[in-house]
Scaffold this motif. Structure first.
Motif, PDB file in Angstrom:
ATOM      1  N   GLY A 155      50.343  30.522  83.170  1.00  0.00           N
ATOM      2  CA  GLY A 155      48.966  30.598  83.651  1.00  0.00           C
ATOM      3  C   GLY A 155      48.495  32.003  83.940  1.00  0.00           C
ATOM      4  O   GLY A 155      47.517  32.475  83.336  1.00  0.00           O
ATOM      5  N   PRO A 156      49.156  32.737  84.860  1.00  0.00           N
ATOM      6  CA  PRO A 156      48.726  34.118  85.125  1.00  0.00           C
ATOM      7  C   PRO A 156      48.830  35.013  83.895  1.00  0.00           C
ATOM      8  O   PRO A 156      48.012  35.915  83.699  1.00  0.00           O
ATOM      9  CB  PRO A 156      49.679  34.571  86.230  1.00  0.00           C
ATOM     10  CG  PRO A 156      50.137  33.315  86.888  1.00  0.00           C
ATOM     11  CD  PRO A 156      50.202  32.295  85.797  1.00  0.00           C
ATOM     12  N   GLN A 157      49.853  34.774  83.075  1.00  0.00           N
ATOM     13  CA  GLN A 157      50.004  35.599  81.871  1.00  0.00           C
ATOM     14  C   GLN A 157      48.811  35.408  80.937  1.00  0.00           C
ATOM     15  O   GLN A 157      48.259  36.375  80.404  1.00  0.00           O
ATOM     16  CB  GLN A 157      51.293  35.231  81.142  1.00  0.00           C
ATOM     17  CG  GLN A 157      51.510  36.073  79.884  1.00  0.00           C
ATOM     18  CD  GLN A 157      52.498  35.450  78.924  1.00  0.00           C
ATOM     19  OE1 GLN A 157      53.000  34.360  79.189  1.00  0.00           O
ATOM     20  NE2 GLN A 157      52.760  36.124  77.835  1.00  0.00           N
ATOM     21  N   VAL A 158      48.389  34.143  80.758  1.00  0.00           N
ATOM     22  CA  VAL A 158      47.235  33.874  79.900  1.00  0.00           C
ATOM     23  C   VAL A 158      45.984  34.534  80.472  1.00  0.00           C
ATOM     24  O   VAL A 158      45.197  35.146  79.749  1.00  0.00           O
ATOM     25  CB  VAL A 158      47.028  32.354  79.729  1.00  0.00           C
ATOM     26  CG1 VAL A 158      45.683  32.069  79.075  1.00  0.00           C
ATOM     27  CG2 VAL A 158      48.140  31.756  78.883  1.00  0.00           C
ATOM     28  N   ALA A 159      45.789  34.421  81.786  1.00  0.00           N
ATOM     29  CA  ALA A 159      44.605  35.018  82.414  1.00  0.00           C
ATOM     30  C   ALA A 159      44.588  36.529  82.211  1.00  0.00           C
ATOM     31  O   ALA A 159      43.543  37.120  81.907  1.00  0.00           O
ATOM     32  CB  ALA A 159      44.577  34.673  83.898  1.00  0.00           C
ATOM     33  N   ARG A 160      45.776  37.167  82.392  1.00  0.00           N
ATOM     34  CA  ARG A 160      45.836  38.620  82.217  1.00  0.00           C
ATOM     35  C   ARG A 160      45.566  39.003  80.760  1.00  0.00           C
ATOM     36  O   ARG A 160      44.774  39.912  80.480  1.00  0.00           O
ATOM     37  CB  ARG A 160      47.204  39.147  82.645  1.00  0.00           C
ATOM     38  CG  ARG A 160      47.358  40.651  82.443  1.00  0.00           C
ATOM     39  CD  ARG A 160      48.689  41.145  82.961  1.00  0.00           C
ATOM     40  NE  ARG A 160      49.817  40.548  82.270  1.00  0.00           N
ATOM     41  CZ  ARG A 160      50.237  40.923  81.057  1.00  0.00           C
ATOM     42  NH1 ARG A 160      49.601  41.884  80.404  1.00  0.00           N
ATOM     43  NH2 ARG A 160      51.283  40.354  80.498  1.00  0.00           N
TER      44      ARG A 160
ATOM     45  N   ALA B   4      51.162  32.441  74.544  1.00  0.00           N
ATOM     46  CA  ALA B   4      51.102  32.056  75.960  1.00  0.00           C
ATOM     47  C   ALA B   4      50.232  30.827  76.154  1.00  0.00           C
ATOM     48  O   ALA B   4      50.536  29.948  76.970  1.00  0.00           O
ATOM     49  CB  ALA B   4      50.578  33.225  76.794  1.00  0.00           C
ATOM     50  N   ARG B   5      49.134  30.723  75.417  1.00  0.00           N
ATOM     51  CA  ARG B   5      48.275  29.541  75.505  1.00  0.00           C
ATOM     52  C   ARG B   5      49.025  28.278  75.080  1.00  0.00           C
ATOM     53  O   ARG B   5      48.873  27.219  75.700  1.00  0.00           O
ATOM     54  CB  ARG B   5      47.037  29.739  74.637  1.00  0.00           C
ATOM     55  CG  ARG B   5      45.959  30.588  75.290  1.00  0.00           C
ATOM     56  CD  ARG B   5      44.834  30.913  74.338  1.00  0.00           C
ATOM     57  NE  ARG B   5      43.700  31.473  75.047  1.00  0.00           N
ATOM     58  CZ  ARG B   5      42.760  32.245  74.492  1.00  0.00           C
ATOM     59  NH1 ARG B   5      42.856  32.556  73.195  1.00  0.00           N
ATOM     60  NH2 ARG B   5      41.759  32.694  75.198  1.00  0.00           N
ATOM     61  N   ALA B   6      49.819  28.404  74.032  1.00  0.00           N
ATOM     62  CA  ALA B   6      50.588  27.244  73.572  1.00  0.00           C
ATOM     63  C   ALA B   6      51.568  26.787  74.648  1.00  0.00           C
ATOM     64  O   ALA B   6      51.736  25.586  74.894  1.00  0.00           O
ATOM     65  CB  ALA B   6      51.316  27.587  72.271  1.00  0.00           C
ATOM     66  N   ARG B   7      52.238  27.732  75.316  1.00  0.00           N
ATOM     67  CA  ARG B   7      53.173  27.360  76.384  1.00  0.00           C
ATOM     68  C   ARG B   7      52.438  26.736  77.563  1.00  0.00           C
ATOM     69  O   ARG B   7      52.903  25.771  78.164  1.00  0.00           O
ATOM     70  CB  ARG B   7      53.955  28.591  76.846  1.00  0.00           C
ATOM     71  CG  ARG B   7      54.956  29.102  75.826  1.00  0.00           C
ATOM     72  CD  ARG B   7      56.035  29.964  76.486  1.00  0.00           C
ATOM     73  NE  ARG B   7      55.471  30.965  77.377  1.00  0.00           N
ATOM     74  CZ  ARG B   7      54.989  32.139  76.972  1.00  0.00           C
ATOM     75  NH1 ARG B   7      54.980  32.428  75.676  1.00  0.00           N
ATOM     76  NH2 ARG B   7      54.513  33.001  77.838  1.00  0.00           N
ATOM     77  N   LEU B   8      51.266  27.291  77.894  1.00  0.00           N
ATOM     78  CA  LEU B   8      50.483  26.771  79.007  1.00  0.00           C
ATOM     79  C   LEU B   8      50.044  25.331  78.744  1.00  0.00           C
ATOM     80  O   LEU B   8      50.180  24.460  79.607  1.00  0.00           O
ATOM     81  CB  LEU B   8      49.268  27.664  79.241  1.00  0.00           C
ATOM     82  CG  LEU B   8      48.304  27.244  80.358  1.00  0.00           C
ATOM     83  CD1 LEU B   8      49.020  27.252  81.702  1.00  0.00           C
ATOM     84  CD2 LEU B   8      47.094  28.163  80.388  1.00  0.00           C
TER      85      LEU B   8
END
Length: 346
Positions: A37-42, A181-185
């Motif tokens: 989540g935070p990784q995608v936002a960043r 990252a989106r796929a993992r989220l």
């Protein structure tokens, strides 16, 4: 598509921003223990910043290219003027020669009935030659200045093109990380919904609030898709909200100040957040991939409360947004005029 952010950038800022982005630490870059989540936002913010810088640089490069082309056209005009002046000098010389049958000046003076008249003629011709020579000198100096300006414009254009190529590579790299990252989220969100256990709130680094704006759109950059009241096989009756087509992980924000009345997952709406506002209104944010608030939290307009996804009864990544007069399904209002009345046209 609508974007509420406008950040004018100066040309020198591009290299500085590029260096800052390239030098970001590698935390959250997709390792096994990274929280998506935070990784995608960043990464979402980095990709948006890089895109804005690239687009600004592209516009500035095009302006510099146009300037260089304009200088080249002016140089051509100056060259044509000089050629015309040389041609005028040639015509004057030929006219003098023909008018005196090619005799030298001394012979013309001896044979002239009026030497004073001949000398006056010579002075007129000399003044004409001097005027033409001065004009040629001015044009040559102007041509030198234009050539220098063109060289500077060309150098600036080439520098911007090189910088834009570097930004394009960085943008592609960030977008590749963002896609992974989106796929993992989304995978983690789907697993939570299947298990029937809502994921805990993931606190995101909040952006600067929209100063002086009591109401905002639920996402910053979007395309509107299914509208309120539309029909289709996906819904039992009519569509009860407004859909915003956005990629997985897009930050979702509270449209106004309020209190988080509900955080839940499962069912048709997947992971969802409901916020209670003054005046007896509630807003719902559904099909999320992650939440960034807990039930009971106070939120301000523009506060990130979650991230978009495709959980529940969803055919693809989007945010389902509703305005209600109760916290429950079945009391929805059309969100578009409701937001428009509060100064937020979609």
């Amino acid at each position: 598509m609508r974007s509420t952010r406008r950040h004018p950038l100066l040309v020198p800022a591009l290299l500085c921003a590029l260096a800052v982005l390239a030098a970001r630490p590698a935390d959250g870059d997709g390792g096994p223990g990274a929280t998506p989540g935070p990784q995608v936002a960043r990464l979402y913010e980095e990709a948006a910043d890089t895109t804005r810088q690239y687009e600004q640089g592209r516009r500035e490069a095009e302006a510099q290219r146009s300037k260089a082309l304009e200088y080249e056209k002016r140089l051509d005009r100056e060259r044509r003027k000089i050629d015309a002046m040389h041609e005028d000098l040639g015509r004057i010389a030929r006219a003098q020669y023909r008018g005196t049958e090619g005799l030298p000046l001394t012979a013309r003076v001896l044979l002239s009935d009026s030497p004073e008249e001949l000398l006056r003629g010579q002075r007129v011709v000399s003044r004409a030659n001097l005027a033409v020579n001065r004009a040629i000198g001015r044009s040559l100096r102007a041509q030198d200045r234009l050539a220098a300006d063109e060289a500077r414009a060309q150098a600036a254009w080439q520098g911007l093109e090189k910088r834009n190529a570097e930004l394009a590579k960085l943008k592609k790299k960030i977008e590749g990380k963002l896609a992974a990252a989106r796929a993992r989220l989304q995978g983690a969100a789907d697993a939570s919904v299947t298990a029937g256990s809502c994921p805990g709130a993931v606190r995101l680094d909040q952006p600067d609030g929209p100063a002086g704006r009591p109401w905002v759109a639920p996402v910053e950059t979007y395309e509107l898709s299914a509208s309120f009241g539309s029909g289709g096989s996906r819904w039992a009756h009519r569509h009860t909200g407004q859909d915003f087509a956005v990629p997985v992980g897009t930050p979702v924000r509270s449209v106004g100040t309020g209190r988080v009345a509900r955080v839940s997952c499962g069912g048709a709406f997947g992971i969802q957040v409901v916020v209670q506002h003054a005046g007896g209104y509630y807003t719902q944010y559904a099909h999320l991939s992650a939440v960034a608030v807990d039930q009971g939290d106070r939120v301000e307009a523009g506060r990130w409360i979650g991230q978009s996804g495709s959980t529940g009864n969803s055919t693809g990544p989007h945010l389902h947004f509703e305005v209600r007069v109760t916290p429950d399904t079945g009391s929805a209002l059309d969100p578009v005029p409701w937001l428009s009345q509060r100064g937020v046209p979609l």
